[in-house]
Design a protein around this motif. Sequence first.
Motif, PDB file in Angstrom:
ATOM      1  N   VAL A   1       0.769  -1.202   0.146  1.00 20.52           N
ATOM      2  CA  VAL A   1      -0.014   0.002   0.076  1.00 20.52           C
ATOM      3  C   VAL A   1       0.941   1.272   0.115  1.00 20.52           C
ATOM      4  CG1 VAL A   1      -1.960   1.129   1.314  1.00 20.52           C
ATOM      5  CG2 VAL A   1      -1.721  -1.214   1.191  1.00 20.52           C
ATOM      6  N   LYS A   2       0.828   2.107  -0.689  1.00 15.13           N
ATOM      7  CA  LYS A   2       1.465   3.332  -1.105  1.00 15.13           C
ATOM      8  C   LYS A   2       0.753   4.355  -0.125  1.00 15.13           C
ATOM      9  CE  LYS A   2       4.158   1.390  -4.363  1.00 15.13           C
ATOM     10  NZ  LYS A   2       5.604   0.913  -3.850  1.00 15.13           N
ATOM     11  N   GLY A   3       1.347   4.755   0.844  1.00 14.73           N
ATOM     12  CA  GLY A   3       1.205   5.733   1.543  1.00 14.73           C
ATOM     13  C   GLY A   3       2.066   5.992   2.751  1.00 14.73           C
ATOM     14  N   THR A   4       1.627   6.476   4.035  1.00 14.82           N
ATOM     15  CA  THR A   4       2.338   6.880   5.273  1.00 14.82           C
ATOM     16  C   THR A   4       2.210   5.797   6.189  1.00 14.82           C
ATOM     17  OG1 THR A   4       2.347   9.124   4.540  1.00 14.82           O
ATOM     18  CG2 THR A   4       3.022   8.519   6.789  1.00 14.82           C
ATOM     19  N   VAL A   5       3.034   5.340   6.633  1.00 18.65           N
ATOM     20  CA  VAL A   5       3.230   4.252   7.985  1.00 18.65           C
ATOM     21  C   VAL A   5       2.894   5.015   9.093  1.00 18.65           C
ATOM     22  CG1 VAL A   5       4.150   2.476   9.316  1.00 18.65           C
ATOM     23  CG2 VAL A   5       4.522   2.402   6.818  1.00 18.65           C
ATOM     24  N   THR A   6       1.732   4.901   9.861  1.00 20.34           N
ATOM     25  CA  THR A   6       1.450   5.434  11.110  1.00 20.34           C
ATOM     26  C   THR A   6       1.540   4.648  12.189  1.00 20.34           C
ATOM     27  OG1 THR A   6      -0.976   4.921  10.814  1.00 20.34           O
ATOM     28  CG2 THR A   6      -0.372   6.995   9.909  1.00 20.34           C
ATOM     29  N   ASP A   7       1.442   3.504  12.245  1.00 19.86           N
ATOM     30  CA  ASP A   7       1.923   2.241  13.370  1.00 19.86           C
ATOM     31  C   ASP A   7       2.311   1.086  13.177  1.00 19.86           C
ATOM     32  OD1 ASP A   7       1.878   2.172  16.277  1.00 19.86           O
ATOM     33  OD2 ASP A   7      -0.198   1.063  15.927  1.00 19.86           O
TER      34      ASP A   7
ATOM     35  N   VAL B   1      -1.179   1.839   7.538  1.00 14.92           N
ATOM     36  CA  VAL B   1      -0.849   2.652   6.545  1.00 14.92           C
ATOM     37  C   VAL B   1      -2.046   3.766   6.133  1.00 14.92           C
ATOM     38  CG1 VAL B   1       0.247   2.895   4.092  1.00 14.92           C
ATOM     39  CG2 VAL B   1       0.705   0.883   5.630  1.00 14.92           C
ATOM     40  N   GLU B   2      -1.546   4.778   5.873  1.00 18.58           N
ATOM     41  CA  GLU B   2      -2.744   5.903   5.350  1.00 18.58           C
ATOM     42  C   GLU B   2      -2.267   6.409   4.043  1.00 18.58           C
ATOM     43  OE1 GLU B   2      -3.785   9.116   7.937  1.00 18.58           O
ATOM     44  OE2 GLU B   2      -4.357   7.970   9.682  1.00 18.58           O
ATOM     45  N   THR B   3      -3.314   6.506   3.098  1.00 21.91           N
ATOM     46  CA  THR B   3      -3.258   7.239   2.107  1.00 21.91           C
ATOM     47  C   THR B   3      -4.243   8.509   1.883  1.00 21.91           C
ATOM     48  OG1 THR B   3      -5.161   6.054   1.031  1.00 21.91           O
ATOM     49  CG2 THR B   3      -2.922   4.894   0.887  1.00 21.91           C
ATOM     50  N   LYS B   4      -4.437   8.923   1.024  1.00 15.26           N
ATOM     51  CA  LYS B   4      -5.204  10.372   0.835  1.00 15.26           C
ATOM     52  C   LYS B   4      -6.789   9.939   1.029  1.00 15.26           C
ATOM     53  CE  LYS B   4      -2.248  13.060  -2.368  1.00 15.26           C
ATOM     54  NZ  LYS B   4      -2.253  13.740  -3.465  1.00 15.26           N
TER      55      LYS B   4
ATOM     56  N   GLU C   1      -7.570   4.075   4.813  1.00 15.36           N
ATOM     57  CA  GLU C   1      -6.775   3.470   5.839  1.00 15.36           C
ATOM     58  C   GLU C   1      -6.660   2.074   5.749  1.00 15.36           C
ATOM     59  OE1 GLU C   1      -8.740   4.975   9.042  1.00 15.36           O
ATOM     60  OE2 GLU C   1      -8.057   6.983   9.247  1.00 15.36           O
ATOM     61  N   ALA C   2      -5.253   1.552   5.702  1.00 16.61           N
ATOM     62  CA  ALA C   2      -5.000   0.168   5.653  1.00 16.61           C
ATOM     63  C   ALA C   2      -4.278  -0.432   6.683  1.00 16.61           C
ATOM     64  CB  ALA C   2      -4.314   0.054   4.290  1.00 16.61           C
ATOM     65  N   GLN C   3      -4.531  -1.612   6.771  1.00 17.90           N
ATOM     66  CA  GLN C   3      -3.871  -2.643   8.077  1.00 17.90           C
ATOM     67  C   GLN C   3      -3.280  -3.788   7.033  1.00 17.90           C
ATOM     68  OE1 GLN C   3      -5.610  -5.041  10.976  1.00 17.90           O
ATOM     69  NE2 GLN C   3      -4.799  -3.856  12.391  1.00 17.90           N
ATOM     70  N   VAL C   4      -1.873  -3.752   7.517  1.00 18.39           N
ATOM     71  CA  VAL C   4      -1.194  -5.101   6.773  1.00 18.39           C
ATOM     72  C   VAL C   4      -0.615  -5.917   7.906  1.00 18.39           C
ATOM     73  CG1 VAL C   4       0.703  -5.655   5.101  1.00 18.39           C
ATOM     74  CG2 VAL C   4      -0.755  -3.392   4.639  1.00 18.39           C
ATOM     75  N   ILE C   5      -1.120  -7.058   7.522  1.00 18.18           N
ATOM     76  CA  ILE C   5      -0.530  -8.138   8.509  1.00 18.18           C
ATOM     77  C   ILE C   5       0.539  -9.070   7.864  1.00 18.18           C
ATOM     78  CG2 ILE C   5      -1.168 -10.027  10.227  1.00 18.18           C
ATOM     79  CD1 ILE C   5      -2.805  -7.448  11.017  1.00 18.18           C
ATOM     80  N   ILE C   6       1.901  -8.943   8.689  1.00 11.74           N
ATOM     81  CA  ILE C   6       2.846  -9.588   8.122  1.00 11.74           C
ATOM     82  C   ILE C   6       3.545 -10.826   8.985  1.00 11.74           C
ATOM     83  CG2 ILE C   6       5.250  -9.117   7.320  1.00 11.74           C
ATOM     84  CD1 ILE C   6       4.457  -6.222   6.716  1.00 11.74           C
ATOM     85  N   ASN C   7       3.637 -11.652   8.480  1.00  9.67           N
ATOM     86  CA  ASN C   7       4.518 -12.880   9.418  1.00  9.67           C
ATOM     87  C   ASN C   7       5.775 -12.119   9.756  1.00  9.67           C
ATOM     88  OD1 ASN C   7       6.040 -15.187   9.922  1.00  9.67           O
ATOM     89  ND2 ASN C   7       4.103 -16.343   9.448  1.00  9.67           N
TER      90      ASN C   7
ATOM     91  N   VAL D   1      -4.505  -7.713   3.743  1.00  9.49           N
ATOM     92  CA  VAL D   1      -4.320  -6.512   3.785  1.00  9.49           C
ATOM     93  C   VAL D   1      -5.751  -6.016   3.727  1.00  9.49           C
ATOM     94  CG1 VAL D   1      -3.782  -4.378   2.339  1.00  9.49           C
ATOM     95  CG2 VAL D   1      -2.212  -6.330   2.429  1.00  9.49           C
ATOM     96  N   THR D   2      -6.144  -5.347   4.697  1.00 10.36           N
ATOM     97  CA  THR D   2      -7.653  -4.590   4.810  1.00 10.36           C
ATOM     98  C   THR D   2      -7.677  -3.200   4.470  1.00 10.36           C
ATOM     99  OG1 THR D   2      -7.311  -4.718   7.308  1.00 10.36           O
ATOM    100  CG2 THR D   2      -8.365  -6.603   6.205  1.00 10.36           C
ATOM    101  N   MET D   3      -8.689  -2.546   3.980  1.00  9.84           N
ATOM    102  CA  MET D   3      -8.850  -1.112   3.672  1.00  9.84           C
ATOM    103  C   MET D   3      -9.881  -0.654   4.037  1.00  9.84           C
ATOM    104  SD  MET D   3      -6.461  -0.850   0.347  1.00  9.84           S
ATOM    105  CE  MET D   3      -5.867   0.636   0.509  1.00  9.84           C
ATOM    106  N   GLU D   4     -10.163   0.660   4.530  1.00 14.22           N
ATOM    107  CA  GLU D   4     -11.306   1.422   4.891  1.00 14.22           C
ATOM    108  C   GLU D   4     -11.131   2.591   4.260  1.00 14.22           C
ATOM    109  OE1 GLU D   4     -12.118   1.351   8.754  1.00 14.22           O
ATOM    110  OE2 GLU D   4     -12.652  -0.975   8.953  1.00 14.22           O
TER     111      GLU D   4
END
Length: 231
Positions: free
Chosen positions: A180-186, A202-205, A208-214, A223-226
């Motif tokens: 996800v192209k954007g800014t990592v917030t947490d 991750v936030e885009t314009k 808001e996305a959440q990426v779960i990584i092993n 990857v979930t996006m709202e």
Amino acid sequence: MISGIIVVILLLVFGSREWVNGSQGSTLEKEKMNKIVSAKYPGEILSTELTNRDDKHQYKTVLKSEQGVYVIWSDAVSGEILNMNRTENEEVQEEHITKDEAEKIASKHGKVKSAEFNKENRVYVVHVSSEGKIYRLEINRATGDIKSKNEVESGDEDEPAQPSTKITQEEARQIALNEVKGTVTDIELDDEDGVIVYEVEVETKTKEAQVIINAFSGEVNSVTMETKDRD
């Protein structure tokens, strides 16, 4: 006269059946069987199930020890150990409780403050507060039994030791940005049913996305996006 004889015969037949059934006894609870096995053989119980083997109720218990993994057959009524065979790890499917179930078990001892899975000892470590004190509980992942409960100093539970990982936080950040192209917030570590993962926000314009990584393999689990709420 004949009817009286029939009644006597019926009483004898059904009475003998009840005596036989009563002599067989009732089936032991799984927790009781686990205690019997643990008292005889050191190790970790991976699973216990009630089966019908050789026309008898028997418990099949899978035990992991330093020497290997064993399948133990026991009489479900008397608790007598009938047979014990070594098996291969690949043949055993480990049953276990989830993190939510561990928290539910711990909640009987106080308000749950934190919970994490200790992969080395294969236990859930849960901190609870009760009557102004903090307690550390270790819960067996396979059986749900509480292995230990100890009072700890206030504050010790707020910063549990971070589990070791192969993927660094910076690497997780880059993996998330590749998705996800954007800014990592947490970024934070979490335990999902015994698997350590990075949760990267991750936030885009517009989203808001959440990426779960092993945290060990670097594989992206989800990857979930709202869509952001517009003021």
